[in-house]
Design an enzyme around this catalytic site. Structure first.
Site, short mmCIF file in Angstrom:
data_model
loop_
_atom_site.label_atom_id
_atom_site.label_comp_id
_atom_site.label_asym_id
_atom_site.label_seq_id
_atom_site.Cartn_x
_atom_site.Cartn_y
_atom_site.Cartn_z
N LYS A 96 0.84 -1.20 0.00
CA LYS A 96 0.00 0.00 0.00
C LYS A 96 0.87 1.25 0.00
O LYS A 96 1.96 1.26 0.60
CB LYS A 96 -0.92 0.04 1.23
CG LYS A 96 -1.77 1.31 1.30
CD LYS A 96 -2.60 1.39 2.57
CE LYS A 96 -3.34 2.73 2.61
NZ LYS A 96 -4.20 2.89 3.80
N GLU A 140 -9.75 12.79 11.76
CA GLU A 140 -9.06 11.60 12.26
C GLU A 140 -8.18 11.85 13.48
O GLU A 140 -7.16 12.55 13.40
CB GLU A 140 -8.20 10.99 11.14
CG GLU A 140 -7.52 9.69 11.54
CD GLU A 140 -6.88 8.96 10.39
OE1 GLU A 140 -6.35 7.86 10.62
OE2 GLU A 140 -6.89 9.49 9.26
#
Length: 401
Positions: free
Chosen positions: A155, A205
């Site tokens: 990723k 977040e």
């Protein structure tokens, strides 16, 4: 007399039945460029005036912060707080200070006055330049996906920027008002990062918080744009909850957060499946990870540095993902995907992932947006996701792509 207090840092959660009317919004209204403003679901903070800058030298960042807080305590300052921003490259200079005084109030979401609309944007004539162009960004995504299929890494988070230039001076207080009132339950900030430079944004977040021996992290990974049509909005949310690609991307991040916190915590709770959180523009997969701190000497900032950068903003494995980012992105991330927040001398604090943000300087804004790229990613979809993430800030300044 204002219900906001000077210097206090331990603000109890607001009682929904008896909200402190005007306490939090008064701090929002008082913001002027050069101040440090931070609103979280737990509190609202505003600092202005002189403070002790955390120095940049060979010592680890946490040691420098602890020393600066200790100096403030030794000088007689009551309940000093460090506040500011840490860049994506945490070895680069941070923008952290221990202000001489901090005004605090309950969270914005508890203040009924936050429901009042912000004033309209001034309608500046923005000149917008994408860096890189969307087609170039898509090509970078395609190259990363091809490398993942070859097994080089699993990723990477790739970002792109928009450079907005105005013919008039920037209205930072107005931008902050619109960001805060659009998502009052999130993390809204405006922090000085240099002479005439401000990092401003509204992040959804939480990287990590510590209050006493309680630790909370809330990784987000896997996203989809919201729709103005209610039925379509619900369909998108349901689809995200079942997306194999997004669930895999999310699981990678949650596992990394768990592994990073485990040496510092006991009794950790990691839910087996994510839930959803929403902002004005996006749906996100969300998992709340909790634990009990093993050692009282471990501060919230210590935990943040153990976590940063998570795969949600960098990728995995971390070293390879960093290299891919350097090779692919034609700009320096600076404070984007870094950390913003506050901490005190007791070790408590809240540190937030720096997303949905812009760096402001004179008449220029640089907006940032990134997307998590995995082997199943499609360039067109990832480009569209970053465009949707830009909407948070574009709406705050009255600009459109």
């Amino acid at each position: 007399m204002s219900t906001a207090s000077q210097v206090a840092t331990h603000v109890p959660p607001a009682d929904p039945a008896h909200p402190a009317v005007g306490a939090a919004t008064s701090l929002l209204d008082a913001y002027t460029p050069g101040d440090s403003f931070l609103a979280t679901p737990g509190r609202t903070l505003l600092a202005r005036g002189p403070g002790r800058e955390v120095p940049y030298d060979e010592r680890p960042l946490t040691d420098r912060v602890n020393a600066t807080l200790a100096e403030a305590v030794a000088a007689g300052q009551e309940s000093p707080v460090v506040i500011g921003a840490i860049p994506f490259d945490h070895t680069a200079p941070a923008a952290l200070t221990v202000p001489a005084a901090v005004r605090t109030a309950p969270p914005l979401a508890s203040d009924p006055l936050i429901a009042l609309p912000a004033g309209p944007s001034a309608g500046a004539d923005w000149r917008i330049r994408p860096v890189p162009e969307p087609e170039v960004y898509g090509a970078g995504v395609a190259t990363a996906v091809a490398r993942m299929w070859r097994g080089e890494f699993s990723k990477v988070v790739l970002a792109r920027t928009l450079e907005l230039t105005s013919g008039a001076p920037l209205d930072l207080p107005g931008m902050l008002q619109r960001l805060a009132r659009r998502d009052p339950s999130g993390y809204t900030f405006a922090l000085p990062t240099g002479p005439e430079r401000t990092l401003i944004g509204a992040s959804p977040e939480l990287l990590v918080s510590r209050h006493g021996n309680q630790v909370v992290a809330n990784p987000l990974a896997g996203s989809t744009p919201r729709s103005h049509d209610l039925a379509e909005d619900v369909r998108r949310a349901a689809t995200l909850l079942e997306s194999v690609k997004d669930l895999h991307e999310h699981a990678v991040v949650v596992d990394a957060v768990h592994q990073a916190l485990a040496p510092h915590c006991t009794g950790m709770t990691v839910p087996a499946r994510p839930t959803l959180i929403r902002t004005a523009t996006m749906w996100h997969l969300s998992t709340t990870v909790t634990g009990t701190l093993s050692s009282p000497g471990t501060s919230a900032l210590d935990l943040a540095m153990a976590l940063h950068p998570t795969p949600a903003v960098c990728g995995t494995p971390t070293r390879t993902a960093r290299q891919v980012i350097t090779e692919t992105e034609p700009f320096d991330r600076g404070f984007f995907t870094g950390v913003v927040g506050w901490g005190n001398a007791d070790g408590d604090g809240e540190w937030v992932v720096t997303i949905r943000c812009a760096e402001a300087e004179e008449r220029t804004l640089r907006l940032y947006a990134g997307a998590g790229i995995v082997a199943a990613s499609e360039p067109e979809a990832e480009t569209a996701e970053t465009a949707a993430k830009f909407r948070t800030f574009l709406s705050a300044v009255g600009a459109e792509l």
